[in-house]
Enzyme design. Structure first.
Site, PDB file in Angstrom:
ATOM      1  N   GLY A  55      17.219  -2.798   3.025  1.00 14.88           N
ATOM      2  CA  GLY A  55      16.754  -2.286   4.118  1.00 14.88           C
ATOM      3  C   GLY A  55      17.460  -0.963   4.215  1.00 14.88           C
ATOM      4  O   GLY A  55      17.218  -0.146   5.357  1.00 14.88           O
ATOM      5  N   CYS A 104     -15.234   3.479   4.782  1.00 12.93           N
ATOM      6  CA  CYS A 104     -15.860   3.567   5.821  1.00 12.93           C
ATOM      7  C   CYS A 104     -15.250   2.680   6.901  1.00 12.93           C
ATOM      8  O   CYS A 104     -15.527   1.639   7.311  1.00 12.93           O
ATOM      9  CB  CYS A 104     -17.341   2.835   5.424  1.00 12.93           C
ATOM     10  N   GLU A 105     -14.016   3.121   7.089  1.00 12.67           N
ATOM     11  CA  GLU A 105     -13.319   2.781   8.340  1.00 12.67           C
ATOM     12  C   GLU A 105     -12.451   4.007   8.617  1.00 12.67           C
ATOM     13  O   GLU A 105     -12.235   4.717   7.758  1.00 12.67           O
ATOM     14  CB  GLU A 105     -12.291   1.532   8.276  1.00 12.67           C
TER      15      GLU A 105
HETATM   16  C1  LIG Z   1      11.667  -6.863   0.713  1.00  8.82           C
HETATM   17  C2  LIG Z   1      12.879  -7.389   0.385  1.00  8.82           C
HETATM   18  C3  LIG Z   1      13.877  -6.424   0.006  1.00  8.82           C
HETATM   19  C4  LIG Z   1      13.807  -5.019  -0.410  1.00  8.82           C
HETATM   20  O1  LIG Z   1      13.907  -4.285   0.908  1.00  8.82           O
HETATM   21  P1  LIG Z   1      13.758  -2.664   0.823  1.00  8.82           P
HETATM   22  O2  LIG Z   1      13.753  -2.293   2.490  1.00  8.82           O
HETATM   23  O3  LIG Z   1      12.405  -2.194   0.134  1.00  8.82           O
HETATM   24  O4  LIG Z   1      14.962  -2.450   0.272  1.00  8.82           O
HETATM   25  C5  LIG Z   1      15.098  -7.155  -0.322  1.00  8.82           C
HETATM   26  N1  LIG Z   1      15.143  -8.566  -0.378  1.00  8.82           N
HETATM   27  C6  LIG Z   1      14.302  -9.374   0.284  1.00  8.82           C
HETATM   28  C7  LIG Z   1      14.632 -10.766   0.641  1.00  8.82           C
HETATM   29  C8  LIG Z   1      13.200  -8.814   0.459  1.00  8.82           C
HETATM   30  O5  LIG Z   1      12.266  -9.422   1.082  1.00  8.82           O
END
Ligand SMILES: *Cc1c(COP(=O)(O)O)cnc(C)c1O
Length: 405
Positions: free
Chosen positions: A218, A328-329
């Protein structure tokens, strides 16, 4: 990257085209590793769903990474790319017991995120170790954009259900080898992440035979000059401290795992498209491209921002444009963007197109998905061909229908 070089790539391989730069991927990988250099056993498991071209996967494997997967197909792709099954972790959500069992039999680390399947898997396979995905429910100032694991999120087992987890583990005699969290949000405030880590450490103390603790990802990357990003270096210092003191209480230092997707590949990716038409209306000037949300969905799906530059006229006078597609959206890439004066035939460059771009593309309007090019050691490699009408028809079956007339 130099405009001239990108134009040469587009001329050589055609438009639209995705281009990925290996140098940026490895620099981000090194940045993450060196931020946690004091950890004895650190594992970076790249989240395959961000960008899963097999050449990208094998490049990231060559850096020393493992793989994070969310489907059995990603597991198979990872094995095909050369990852050892035991360097792959499988973190699905809402899949069947059958799929979990099949992946487990391949020797991949299994991460379970609901009590029902945990109990069923544990009862059938008490000797197959399992990691548990926890939802720590940490909220930051009520802002849903930076909160960690909403109370109503479908992901993970609530931290409040730990007594139930412990009962299942005791009843089934199953082995728990890891504790996991993944918040899924862009982390701006690392204190939020650190608070969630405390909850994970507390949870981990309930399990004596852990091999690893997995903090997911994240991590936020910047999308334009001056944009905020997760301060990985500071997170490294602070989380290392917390991990060391957890290890002391736990009695040994287990493996620390991260699963970055966006952090490794977002900034390494560029998307180049050509301007088909300039269309003046009463309220704006549209630049219409030879692409649409069939190739780059994120701006329409969740309002993500991608910087757009005119690489055919980088030093031109700036004007305001609405950059849109040919689908076409309504498929607006960017509204009211200040871009060097655009002419029909110019190439526009989209930035931050490594993560969740090609992988969300489709054949909507029966258009071909674009090609992908990888820049490695000063050479360009075609790593996916542009589709043709054969690809569109591949699995379609034309039944005989006699004329009614
Ligand atoms: C999508 C995902 C990630 C990666 O998230 P990022 O925000 O792209 O770093 C890591 N672990 C799990 C379990 C995910 O589903």
């Amino acid at each position: 990257m130099k405009e001239k070089f990108l134009i040469e790539i587009a001329n050589e391989y055609g438009s639209p085209i995705y281009v990925y730069d290996a140098k940026i991927i490895s620099a981000q990988y090194r940045r993450l590793v060196s931020s946690f250099s004091k950890i004895k056993s650190l594992k970076i498991c790249y989240a395959a769903k961000a960008l899963s071209n097999i050449s990208i996967l094998s490049f990231i494997r060559s850096l020393g990474a493992g793989l994070d997967t969310v489907s059995i197909q990603e597991v198979k792709l990872g094995v095909e790319a050369g990852f050892d099954p035991d360097s792959i972790i499988y973190t699905p959500n809402g899949v069947s017991l059958d799929e979990i069992e099949e992946v487990s039999s391949m020797g991949v680390r299994i991460n379970i995120d609901n009590l029902s399947l945990l109990e069923q898997f544990g009862a059938k396979h008490p000797n197959k170790p399992v990691c548990i995905r926890i939802n720590p429910h940490i909220m930051a100032g009520g802002n849903s954009k930076i909160s960690v694991g909403h109370i109503d999120s479908k992901f993970g087992i609530s931290v409040h259900q730990i007594p139930h987890i412990l009962r299942i583990v005791k009843n089934t005699q199953m082995k728990i080898n890891g504790i996991h969290m993944h918040t899924g949000s862009d982390i701006l405030d690392i204190d939020v992440f650190l608070n969630a880590s405390e909850i994970l450490f507390e949870t981990a103390k309930n399990f004596k035979n852990l091999e690893f603790i997995d903090f997911g990802s994240g991590f936020k990357v910047p999308y334009f000059d001056g944009d905020v990003e997760t301060n990985i270096e500071e997170l490294g210092l602070k989380l290392t401290q917390k991990f060391k003191s957890f290890s002391k209480q736990y009695g040994r230092e287990i493996e620390l795992v991260f699963e970055p997707g966006k952090f490794l590949v977002s900034q390494a990716g560029y998307f180049i498209a050509k301007v088909n038409v300039i269309k003046q209306t009463t309220s704006t000037v549209f630049a219409q491209l030879d692409t649409g949300f069939n190739h780059l969905l994120r701006p329409m799906l969740y309002g993500s921002h991608h910087e757009i530059e005119n690489i055919s006229n980088p030093n031109g006078k700036k004007r305001f444009y609405s950059v849109v597609g040919y689908i076409c959206e309504t498929d607006t890439f960017g509204n009211n963007r200040k871009i060097s004066e655009i002419s029909e035939g110019d190439y526009l460059l989209f930035k931050n197109c490594g993560a969740y771009c090609y992988n969300m593309s489709s054949n909507y309007n029966s258009r071909y998905r674009p090609a992908e090019v990888f820049l490695l050691d000063n050479k360009s490699y075609l790593i996916r061909k542009r589709e043709t009408i054969k690809d569109i028809l591949r699995n379609q079956i034309k039944i005989e229908i006699p004329d009614k007339k």
